[in-house]
Design a protein around this motif. Structure first.
Motif, PDB file in Angstrom:
ATOM      1  N   GLU A   6       4.991   2.973   7.985  1.00  0.00           N
ATOM      2  CA  GLU A   6       4.142   2.986   6.735  1.00  0.00           C
ATOM      3  C   GLU A   6       4.401   2.038   5.616  1.00  0.00           C
ATOM      4  O   GLU A   6       5.429   1.820   5.186  1.00  0.00           O
ATOM      5  CB  GLU A   6       4.347   4.542   6.244  1.00  0.00           C
ATOM      6  N   ILE A   7       3.346   1.604   4.956  1.00  0.00           N
ATOM      7  CA  ILE A   7       3.454   0.632   4.034  1.00  0.00           C
ATOM      8  C   ILE A   7       2.572   1.118   2.641  1.00  0.00           C
ATOM      9  O   ILE A   7       1.443   1.527   3.116  1.00  0.00           O
ATOM     10  CB  ILE A   7       2.866  -0.748   4.390  1.00  0.00           C
ATOM     11  N   SER A  41      -6.119  -3.848  11.531  1.00  0.00           N
ATOM     12  CA  SER A  41      -4.827  -4.052  11.648  1.00  0.00           C
ATOM     13  C   SER A  41      -4.103  -2.761  11.748  1.00  0.00           C
ATOM     14  O   SER A  41      -3.022  -2.662  12.614  1.00  0.00           O
ATOM     15  CB  SER A  41      -4.164  -4.886  10.837  1.00  0.00           C
ATOM     16  N   MET A  42      -4.451  -1.825  11.046  1.00  0.00           N
ATOM     17  CA  MET A  42      -3.740  -0.375  10.692  1.00  0.00           C
ATOM     18  C   MET A  42      -4.517   0.476  11.486  1.00  0.00           C
ATOM     19  O   MET A  42      -5.632   0.366  11.569  1.00  0.00           O
ATOM     20  CB  MET A  42      -3.471  -0.284   9.337  1.00  0.00           C
ATOM     21  N   ASP A  43      -3.804   1.730  11.579  1.00  0.00           N
ATOM     22  CA  ASP A  43      -4.497   2.846  12.398  1.00  0.00           C
ATOM     23  C   ASP A  43      -5.020   3.703  11.201  1.00  0.00           C
ATOM     24  O   ASP A  43      -6.052   4.421  11.646  1.00  0.00           O
ATOM     25  CB  ASP A  43      -3.459   3.394  13.355  1.00  0.00           C
ATOM     26  N   GLU A  44      -4.216   3.747  10.233  1.00  0.00           N
ATOM     27  CA  GLU A  44      -4.782   4.804   8.986  1.00  0.00           C
ATOM     28  C   GLU A  44      -4.751   4.016   7.820  1.00  0.00           C
ATOM     29  O   GLU A  44      -3.692   3.245   7.585  1.00  0.00           O
ATOM     30  CB  GLU A  44      -3.696   5.970   8.962  1.00  0.00           C
ATOM     31  N   VAL A  45      -5.882   4.042   6.885  1.00  0.00           N
ATOM     32  CA  VAL A  45      -5.755   3.577   5.601  1.00  0.00           C
ATOM     33  C   VAL A  45      -6.250   4.453   4.642  1.00  0.00           C
ATOM     34  O   VAL A  45      -7.392   5.128   5.014  1.00  0.00           O
ATOM     35  CB  VAL A  45      -6.566   2.329   5.617  1.00  0.00           C
ATOM     36  N   THR A  63      -2.192   3.238   1.084  1.00  0.00           N
ATOM     37  CA  THR A  63      -1.237   3.697   2.040  1.00  0.00           C
ATOM     38  C   THR A  63      -1.779   3.286   3.121  1.00  0.00           C
ATOM     39  O   THR A  63      -3.066   3.631   3.861  1.00  0.00           O
ATOM     40  CB  THR A  63      -0.908   4.946   1.881  1.00  0.00           C
ATOM     41  N   MET A  64      -0.966   2.532   4.086  1.00  0.00           N
ATOM     42  CA  MET A  64      -1.336   2.053   5.557  1.00  0.00           C
ATOM     43  C   MET A  64      -0.386   2.464   6.456  1.00  0.00           C
ATOM     44  O   MET A  64       0.899   2.348   6.288  1.00  0.00           O
ATOM     45  CB  MET A  64      -1.512   0.626   5.419  1.00  0.00           C
TER      46      MET A  64
END
Length: 830
Positions: free
Chosen positions: A776-777, A804-808, A820-821
């Motif tokens: 998580e970033i 690139s990410m699964d959740e944004v 939040t990614m």
């Protein structure tokens, strides 16, 4: 009569123990290693310590400031060991409440029957009042010196006015004479310029009155008439002025002056005889109609004669003074250029000096160096095309092309020639009254010749300096261990700004075994090739002595033996540390070097002051080598450095320690990449006179990565390098790692571009956490996203983040924007 040889008895008995405890000075008794074994009540009362906290628990040097502790180790203790006693050493004792007590210390080393040290007796005097008295005395002395200096300045001004050696100074002295002598209300002085056939206004106590400007000698104005006739004129009324000098009458009405005196400043035979020369005119006026007595008229005529003689004498000296000024300007300019060591800076300094003092405009063109043609000049510049033609002619012929009256350009172009090679040209435009003068031409030729030599020396210096810097860096460790998730090393070396010689500061980092890392920073005494060679030998010796069995203390002992064969290494300082990468235990030792600075994630920066001993090969003091071991938390940062980072001539070393700790704490969330260089920029700058060498070690992988970077796109690469190491340290798969890095970089770039478009001082906060399932970033800014284009929902950056990410998720508020990614790891990624 009593027997005088009989002992005198007092009516009371003194208790020796009471005398000791309440003596007017502090008493300390310590063991040879400094451990306190006895202390009197006076010392305790002064410092606020409790006896039980000191005896057997503290060494004397433990009570001192960090800077005085180092002084105790490097000077005080060795001198005491060699001499057996030291006297009146100024030290500061740190009280329990952190306040400092200035003291003067005397110590005596007592030895046993075999000559070995037994105990140290120390007397401590409270120097607080003495320190205040010294400050008051210094303040009074400075005040007296300032007063004396002011008196001297006043005396010099009086002496200069009395001598009045130049035309300008004579004019200034003359223009101020009528007011105190005759109660005149305003005065002006004009001088005759025979070469230009003009009368020049040079000084006035009230330039707003009258016709205050230059005029031809043939003018019909009153001043020109008096200059031609050479007669004193007293105009008592406006009506009288209208009859003889209409321009003067108009000036008198406009300025409300009622009487005017026009006095010719003459030299030669007395008035009425032939041969007199008028050098100028002094005009002074009165607000009321004024009649002058015969005595006043005689004084006025005498003033005109004396002023004329002074002007004549000053003009005779003007040529000498001009030559002296040119020689002085030449010397100042050459010294000013010598201060600069770079070619372009010297060229700039030459032009700046000329424009500031002797020229209206100047330009230097250089035909050498990688920068090609470089120009510096004042303004306004002349016609460029005409200047190029004259410049080409000067370069081709190798001879100066001088300006002449009416040539349309007004610039002289001189070739800058050294040993037959033209480095460039110097173009200069002088004031009109200085053109065509033979002395000025000779001066400009001499100036060009000397400037060319100074510029050539700068060119050669830059060439040699580049060679020296290349040699310096080749002697440093060419690489440090990398690609290991258990640690990261950042190094920085900055040579002295003006020193062409290589120095003795160095760093090194290497793996002793697969699980033990060694880091070292050292400083060899002196500069030059010998210091650099010794530096390389010490580095090689340390690598040879480092082993899994030897610790820091034994390694320093080996270096002491090494100094027996390589005397140049004696008194070098070294801080050496070994890190067990499995247990995170660090063992370190300092041989006369500044203490390392440690920052642990849960604490604040602290200096590691244990395991200290004398410099390498020291023959004085306690030569035993000690080491200290401690366990570090994951994410700890250890900074090793040389004295050039904190030592300054204008401040104490304690202040340097405080500044370094503060800046190190301020940069706690900065990426490791560039951290050392950032510290150097903040604490040292680019013009420091000493070498700076740093090594920063990050140990282990932090459980949670938190970084704050400035709103500068260049910071993104540093953050990305830091995050890459953190992700790799947690075993994140390559595909997931690259995706997280891409998304984080795009999010930070958006915050900088849109959130801080008008705020270069903005800060972007990045927080990364990891679990077995996800990474998580969070990227947050406190900027204002204004305008139709400033939205996370627009642009290719957002598309890359989603891919690139699964959740944004985005959170927009008045206090900024947060994204939040999350990215699933391994088989969990869809």
């Amino acid at each position: 009569m009593p027997d005088v040889t009989q002992e005198l008895r007092l009516p009371w008995d003194d208790d020796p123990e009471d005398l000791y405890e309440h003596a007017p000075c502090g008493y300390l008794t310590t063991l040879p290693d400094g451990t306190i074994v006895r202390v009197n009540e006076t010392f305790l009362a002064w410092t606020g310590y409790v006896r039980a906290d000191l005896i057997g628990h503290k060494r004397f040097r433990d009570l001192l400031t960090p800077g005085d502790q180092i002084y105790h180790e490097t000077h005080y203790a060795p001198l005491l060991a060699m001499q057996g006693e030291v006297h009146e050493i100024a030290l500061e004792v740190v009280r329990p409440d952190k306040r400092r007590l200035p003291t003067l210390v005397n110590s005596v080393l007592e030895r046993g029957p075999t000559g070995s040290p037994r105990i140290i007796r120390t007397m401590v005097f409270n120097a607080s009042e003495r320190r205040r008295y010294e400050k008051e005395l210094l303040h009074a002395r400075r005040a007296a010196e300032a007063s004396e200096q002011r008196v001297q300045v006043l005396q010099q001004i009086v002496a200069d006015l009395a001598a009045a050696p130049t035309v300008a100074e004579v004019a200034e002295a003359v223009v101020r004479a009528p007011e105190p002598a005759f109660q005149a209300t305003s005065t002006s002085i004009y001088l005759v310029d025979a070469e230009r056939d003009q009368i020049v206004a040079v000084a006035s106590t009230d330039p707003t009155t009258g016709n205050w400007d230059d005029m031809p000698r043939s003018s019909t104005r009153a001043v020109a008439e008096v200059a031609r006739r050479g007669d004193l004129h007293v105009v008592g009324t406006v009506a009288e002025a209208e009859e003889h000098f209409p321009d003067l009458a108009e000036s008198m009405r406009r300025s409300e002056r009622r009487s005017v005196v026009l006095l010719p400043l003459t030299t030669g035979p007395a008035e009425g005889e032939t041969g007199i020369t008028v050098l100028g005119v002094l005009a002074f006026s009165f607000r009321d109609e004024r009649g002058l007595t015969d005595g006043e008229l005689r004084m006025i005529r005498l003033l005109g004669q004396q002023a004329g003689q002074a002007l004549d004498r000053a003009r005779l000296y003007d040529d000498v003074r001009r030559r002296e000024e040119r020689a002085s300007f030449m010397a100042r300019t050459m010294r000013s250029m010598e201060v600069e060591h770079r070619l372009l800076q010297r060229a700039r300094r030459l032009v700046e000096r000329m424009v500031a003092e002797i020229a209206d405009w100047a330009l230097v063109r250089l035909q050498v160096g990688p920068a090609g043609v470089v120009e510096y000049h004042g303004s306004p510049a002349p016609d460029q095309a005409k200047l190029d033609v004259r410049t080409a002619a000067a370069i081709k012929s190798g001879e100066p092309v001088f300006a002449t009256d009416g040539d349309g350009l007004g610039c002289t172009v001189l070739p800058l020639t050294v040993r037959g090679t033209v480095l460039g040209t110097l173009a200069v435009r002088m004031a009109p009254d200085r053109r065509g003068v033979e002395a000025e031409r000779k001066f400009l030729i001499d100036l060009a010749d000397r400037s060319a030599l100074a510029l050539e020396n700068a060119r050669l210096y830059e060439q040699e300096r580049a060679i020296a810097r290349t040699l310096q860096r080749s002697l440093l460790a060419d690489s440090v261990p990398g690609s290991d998730p258990r640690f990261a090393v950042e190094t920085h070396y900055q040579a002295a700004a003006q020193d062409m010689e290589v120095g003795g500061d160095w760093y090194d980092a290497f793996l002793i075994t697969a699980n033990k890392l060694a880091v070292v920073v050292g400083d060899v005494v002196g500069r030059g090739i010998e210091a650099a060679t010794t530096m390389g030998q010490l580095r090689s010796a340390i690598r040879a002595l480092a082993s899994a069995e030897n610790g820091p203390a034994r390694l320093l002992e080996g270096l002491d033996r090494f100094c027996d064969r390589v005397d140049a290494a004696r008194m070098a300082t070294v801080v050496y540390a070994e890190i067990d990468l499995l247990s995170s235990e660090v063992a370190y030792a300092c041989a006369g070097h500044l203490p390392p600075l440690l920052y642990e994630p849960a604490g604040s920066p602290q200096y590691l002051l244990q395991a200290r001993s004398a410099p390498i090969g020291s023959r004085a003091g306690d030569r035993r080598r000690v080491e200290h071991r401690m366990r570090l938390a994951a994410g700890s940062r250890l900074l090793l450095y040389t004295d050039g980072l904190i030592e300054r001539r204008n401040r104490g070393i304690d202040q340097g320690f405080e500044i370094l700790a503060r800046e190190y704490a301020r940069m706690r969330d900065a990426p490791l990449k560039g951290l050392a260089a950032g510290l150097a920029d903040t604490l040292v700058g680019k013009d420091h006179g000493d070498d700076v060498c740093m090594l920063c070690l990050t140990l282990g992988t932090e459980e949670r990565l938190e970084r704050s970077i400035g709103a500068d796109p260049l910071q993104i690469a540093l953050l990305r390098a830091d995050m890459r190491g953190w992700l790799a340290g947690h075993g994140v798969e390559t595909e997931c790692l690259n995706a997280v890095l891409l998304a984080c970089s795009e999010a930070v770039a958006n915050s900088i571009e849109h959130g801080y478009r008008d705020d270069p001082f903005g800060v972007v906060d990045v927080c990364a956490t990891i679990s077995p399932e996800t990474v998580e970033i969070r990227v947050a800014d406190r900027g204002g996203w204004r305008g139709p284009g400033n939205d996370f929902a627009r642009g290719r950056g957002l598309q890359l983040i989603y891919e690139s990410m699964d959740e944004v998720a985005f959170d927009r508020g008045d206090d900024g924007t947060r994204v939040t990614m999350r990215r699933h790891r391994g088989d969990n990624h869809d």
